[in-house]
Design a protein around this motif. Structure first.
Motif, PDB file in Angstrom:
ATOM      1  N   GLY A  26       0.808  -1.208   0.000  1.00 52.25           N
ATOM      2  CA  GLY A  26       0.000   0.000   0.000  1.00 52.25           C
ATOM      3  C   GLY A  26       0.844   1.261   0.000  1.00 52.25           C
ATOM      4  O   GLY A  26       2.077   1.227  -0.103  1.00 52.25           O
ATOM      5  N   GLY A  27       0.167   2.396   0.104  1.00 42.88           N
ATOM      6  CA  GLY A  27       0.816   3.693   0.126  1.00 42.88           C
ATOM      7  C   GLY A  27       0.387   4.491   1.335  1.00 42.88           C
ATOM      8  O   GLY A  27      -0.652   4.230   1.952  1.00 42.88           O
ATOM      9  N   ASN A  28       1.196   5.474   1.690  1.00 40.01           N
ATOM     10  CA  ASN A  28       0.871   6.331   2.823  1.00 40.01           C
ATOM     11  C   ASN A  28       1.372   7.750   2.558  1.00 40.01           C
ATOM     12  O   ASN A  28       2.285   7.971   1.760  1.00 40.01           O
ATOM     13  CB  ASN A  28       1.464   5.781   4.129  1.00 40.01           C
ATOM     14  CG  ASN A  28       2.971   5.916   4.178  1.00 40.01           C
ATOM     15  OD1 ASN A  28       3.513   6.986   4.481  1.00 40.01           O
ATOM     16  ND2 ASN A  28       3.683   4.825   3.874  1.00 40.01           N
TER      17      ASN A  28
ATOM     18  N   ILE B 169      -5.437   5.117   9.601  1.00 36.18           N
ATOM     19  CA  ILE B 169      -4.606   6.211  10.083  1.00 36.18           C
ATOM     20  C   ILE B 169      -3.632   5.651  11.112  1.00 36.18           C
ATOM     21  O   ILE B 169      -3.987   4.725  11.861  1.00 36.18           O
ATOM     22  CB  ILE B 169      -5.479   7.340  10.685  1.00 36.18           C
ATOM     23  CG1 ILE B 169      -4.609   8.543  11.067  1.00 36.18           C
ATOM     24  CG2 ILE B 169      -6.302   6.831  11.871  1.00 36.18           C
ATOM     25  CD1 ILE B 169      -5.429   9.764  11.446  1.00 36.18           C
ATOM     26  N   GLU B 170      -2.397   6.185  11.133  1.00 31.43           N
ATOM     27  CA  GLU B 170      -1.362   5.641  12.018  1.00 31.43           C
ATOM     28  C   GLU B 170      -0.478   6.757  12.560  1.00 31.43           C
ATOM     29  O   GLU B 170      -0.168   7.725  11.859  1.00 31.43           O
ATOM     30  CB  GLU B 170      -0.513   4.626  11.249  1.00 31.43           C
ATOM     31  CG  GLU B 170       0.563   3.950  12.078  1.00 31.43           C
ATOM     32  CD  GLU B 170       1.325   2.905  11.288  1.00 31.43           C
ATOM     33  OE1 GLU B 170       0.698   1.901  10.893  1.00 31.43           O
ATOM     34  OE2 GLU B 170       2.530   3.109  11.031  1.00 31.43           O
ATOM     35  N   TYR B 171      -0.078   6.605  13.827  1.00 30.10           N
ATOM     36  CA  TYR B 171       0.886   7.523  14.453  1.00 30.10           C
ATOM     37  C   TYR B 171       2.110   6.716  14.887  1.00 30.10           C
ATOM     38  O   TYR B 171       1.980   5.634  15.471  1.00 30.10           O
ATOM     39  CB  TYR B 171       0.286   8.212  15.674  1.00 30.10           C
ATOM     40  CG  TYR B 171       1.334   8.923  16.505  1.00 30.10           C
ATOM     41  CD1 TYR B 171       1.862  10.141  16.094  1.00 30.10           C
ATOM     42  CD2 TYR B 171       1.824   8.353  17.681  1.00 30.10           C
ATOM     43  CE1 TYR B 171       2.849  10.781  16.839  1.00 30.10           C
ATOM     44  CE2 TYR B 171       2.808   8.984  18.428  1.00 30.10           C
ATOM     45  CZ  TYR B 171       3.313  10.200  17.998  1.00 30.10           C
ATOM     46  OH  TYR B 171       4.297  10.822  18.731  1.00 30.10           O
ATOM     47  N   ASP B 172       3.319   7.260  14.604  1.00 29.80           N
ATOM     48  CA  ASP B 172       4.567   6.605  14.984  1.00 29.80           C
ATOM     49  C   ASP B 172       5.502   7.621  15.632  1.00 29.80           C
ATOM     50  O   ASP B 172       5.577   8.783  15.203  1.00 29.80           O
ATOM     51  CB  ASP B 172       5.255   6.003  13.761  1.00 29.80           C
ATOM     52  CG  ASP B 172       4.417   4.932  13.092  1.00 29.80           C
ATOM     53  OD1 ASP B 172       4.281   3.842  13.675  1.00 29.80           O
ATOM     54  OD2 ASP B 172       3.890   5.193  11.994  1.00 29.80           O
ATOM     55  N   TYR B 173       6.216   7.162  16.653  1.00 28.62           N
ATOM     56  CA  TYR B 173       7.240   7.977  17.314  1.00 28.62           C
ATOM     57  C   TYR B 173       8.577   7.283  17.146  1.00 28.62           C
ATOM     58  O   TYR B 173       8.712   6.091  17.442  1.00 28.62           O
ATOM     59  CB  TYR B 173       6.914   8.161  18.794  1.00 28.62           C
ATOM     60  CG  TYR B 173       7.891   9.071  19.508  1.00 28.62           C
ATOM     61  CD1 TYR B 173       7.723  10.458  19.467  1.00 28.62           C
ATOM     62  CD2 TYR B 173       8.967   8.553  20.214  1.00 28.62           C
ATOM     63  CE1 TYR B 173       8.623  11.300  20.110  1.00 28.62           C
ATOM     64  CE2 TYR B 173       9.866   9.393  20.860  1.00 28.62           C
ATOM     65  CZ  TYR B 173       9.683  10.763  20.806  1.00 28.62           C
ATOM     66  OH  TYR B 173      10.577  11.596  21.438  1.00 28.62           O
TER      67      TYR B 173
ATOM     68  N   ASN C  54       8.194  12.526  14.930  1.00 29.44           N
ATOM     69  CA  ASN C  54       6.777  12.144  15.009  1.00 29.44           C
ATOM     70  C   ASN C  54       6.233  12.002  13.594  1.00 29.44           C
ATOM     71  O   ASN C  54       6.515  12.835  12.725  1.00 29.44           O
ATOM     72  CB  ASN C  54       5.962  13.206  15.748  1.00 29.44           C
ATOM     73  CG  ASN C  54       6.354  13.351  17.202  1.00 29.44           C
ATOM     74  OD1 ASN C  54       5.912  12.592  18.050  1.00 29.44           O
ATOM     75  ND2 ASN C  54       7.202  14.337  17.495  1.00 29.44           N
ATOM     76  N   MET C  55       5.444  10.950  13.374  1.00 27.32           N
ATOM     77  CA  MET C  55       4.837  10.725  12.061  1.00 27.32           C
ATOM     78  C   MET C  55       3.345  10.455  12.214  1.00 27.32           C
ATOM     79  O   MET C  55       2.928   9.653  13.052  1.00 27.32           O
ATOM     80  CB  MET C  55       5.478   9.519  11.366  1.00 27.32           C
ATOM     81  CG  MET C  55       6.946   9.666  11.041  1.00 27.32           C
ATOM     82  SD  MET C  55       7.664   8.091  10.433  1.00 27.32           S
ATOM     83  CE  MET C  55       6.624   7.749   9.010  1.00 27.32           C
ATOM     84  N   LEU C  56       2.529  11.129  11.393  1.00 23.83           N
ATOM     85  CA  LEU C  56       1.092  10.875  11.344  1.00 23.83           C
ATOM     86  C   LEU C  56       0.727  10.674   9.883  1.00 23.83           C
ATOM     87  O   LEU C  56       0.883  11.591   9.067  1.00 23.83           O
ATOM     88  CB  LEU C  56       0.305  12.037  11.942  1.00 23.83           C
ATOM     89  CG  LEU C  56      -1.217  11.850  11.991  1.00 23.83           C
ATOM     90  CD1 LEU C  56      -1.589  10.695  12.924  1.00 23.83           C
ATOM     91  CD2 LEU C  56      -1.910  13.127  12.426  1.00 23.83           C
ATOM     92  N   THR C  57       0.254   9.487   9.536  1.00 25.38           N
ATOM     93  CA  THR C  57       0.015   9.158   8.127  1.00 25.38           C
ATOM     94  C   THR C  57      -1.362   8.549   7.912  1.00 25.38           C
ATOM     95  O   THR C  57      -1.902   7.850   8.771  1.00 25.38           O
ATOM     96  CB  THR C  57       1.073   8.174   7.605  1.00 25.38           C
ATOM     97  OG1 THR C  57       1.115   7.015   8.460  1.00 25.38           O
ATOM     98  CG2 THR C  57       2.444   8.821   7.562  1.00 25.38           C
ATOM     99  N   LEU C  58      -1.906   8.808   6.731  1.00 23.01           N
ATOM    100  CA  LEU C  58      -3.081   8.111   6.224  1.00 23.01           C
ATOM    101  C   LEU C  58      -2.583   7.012   5.305  1.00 23.01           C
ATOM    102  O   LEU C  58      -1.653   7.210   4.516  1.00 23.01           O
ATOM    103  CB  LEU C  58      -3.994   9.071   5.466  1.00 23.01           C
ATOM    104  CG  LEU C  58      -4.574  10.225   6.278  1.00 23.01           C
ATOM    105  CD1 LEU C  58      -5.385  11.161   5.370  1.00 23.01           C
ATOM    106  CD2 LEU C  58      -5.449   9.711   7.411  1.00 23.01           C
TER     107      LEU C  58
END
Length: 244
Positions: free
Chosen positions: A53-55, A202-206, A234-238
């Motif tokens: 997939g893509g983000n 939706i995803e959040y990563d630290y 910090n990352m917030l991606t769809l």
């Protein structure tokens, strides 16, 4: 009188026999039980399989510099915060056991994160940090409620960085360094399967990137300058995934 009673009784018996015979000749009514409504069909979503997939989304990075003199203690040189867009893709595999879902995933993103601050050690210079790439290699554990999946993840992170020192007047580059840094990451996400093969979430990563010393190249005959940079991201991606 007796004859009349006998005649009446006989006539009544004959009439009853005739009515019974006629009733026997009538078609019998069949009583069918009321129809039973069909049982509702429950569709169970299956998260097992390979996916790609893509983000895309937003990234933020905090970087603190420190000057490292020869044989000396690190001298704080200021911090900068940078934000920008990120875009990339991911691939992985998930398998489902009951309501629990386990997975492995690799993710890579281009980034446009850049910021600078005035050096504390030498106020005539600015320290500039650029993050141009991000990567995650993680394991996942989640719980599925049919087509809805909530999960946590953790593993290894990598960032691709460029560090520059420039003059505040004129913006002339004095020295620079490039570094590929490795650290750790944790994250949380929510994903929903809107068709049997397609899902979005939706995803959040630290990202914990820690401290790293960097040797800056400078024109000869000057000696190389060493700066220590502490970094987190910090990352917030769809995300959109297709599962095979």
């Amino acid at each position: 009188m007796k004859k009349i009673l006998v005649s009446t009784t006989v006539a009544t018996a004959l009439l009853a026999t005739s009515l019974v015979a006629q009733a026997a000749d009538l078609p019998q009514r069949v009583y069918a039980p009321p129809p039973v409504a069909p049982a509702a069909v429950v569709l169970v979503y299956d998260w097992t399989g390979f996916y790609i997939g893509g983000n895309g989304g937003y990234g933020n990075s905090h970087n603190c510099w420190g000057f490292v003199p020869v044989g000396g203690t690190v001298i704080p040189d200021g911090c900068n915060n940078m934000a920008g867009g990120i875009l990339g893709g991911q691939m992985g595999y998930r398998w489902q056991a009951g309501g629990f879902v386990f997975g492995l995933e690799a993710q890579g993103d281009w980034a446009t994160l850049r910021s600078s601050h005035i050096s504390v050690v030498n106020p005539a210079l600015s320290d500039r940090t650029t993050v141009s790439g991000l990567g995650l290699f993680t394991g996942q554990v989640g719980y599925a409620m049919n087509a809805a999946l909530l999960y946590v993840k953790g593993g290894v992170a990598v960032t691709i960085n460029k560090y520059d020192q420039l003059t505040n007047i004129g913006g002339v580059q004095v020295d620079s360094a490039k570094a590929t840094r490795w650290g750790a990451t944790v994250g949380v996400g929510f994903e929903y399967g809107f068709t049997p093969n397609w899902s979005a979430g939706i995803e959040y990563d630290y990202l914990f990137m820690g401290n790293a010393n960097n040797s800056f190249s400078v024109p000869a005959p000057a000696a190389a300058i060493v700066n220590q940079v502490n970094q987190n991201v910090n990352m917030l991606t769809l995300r959109v995934n297709y599962r095979f």
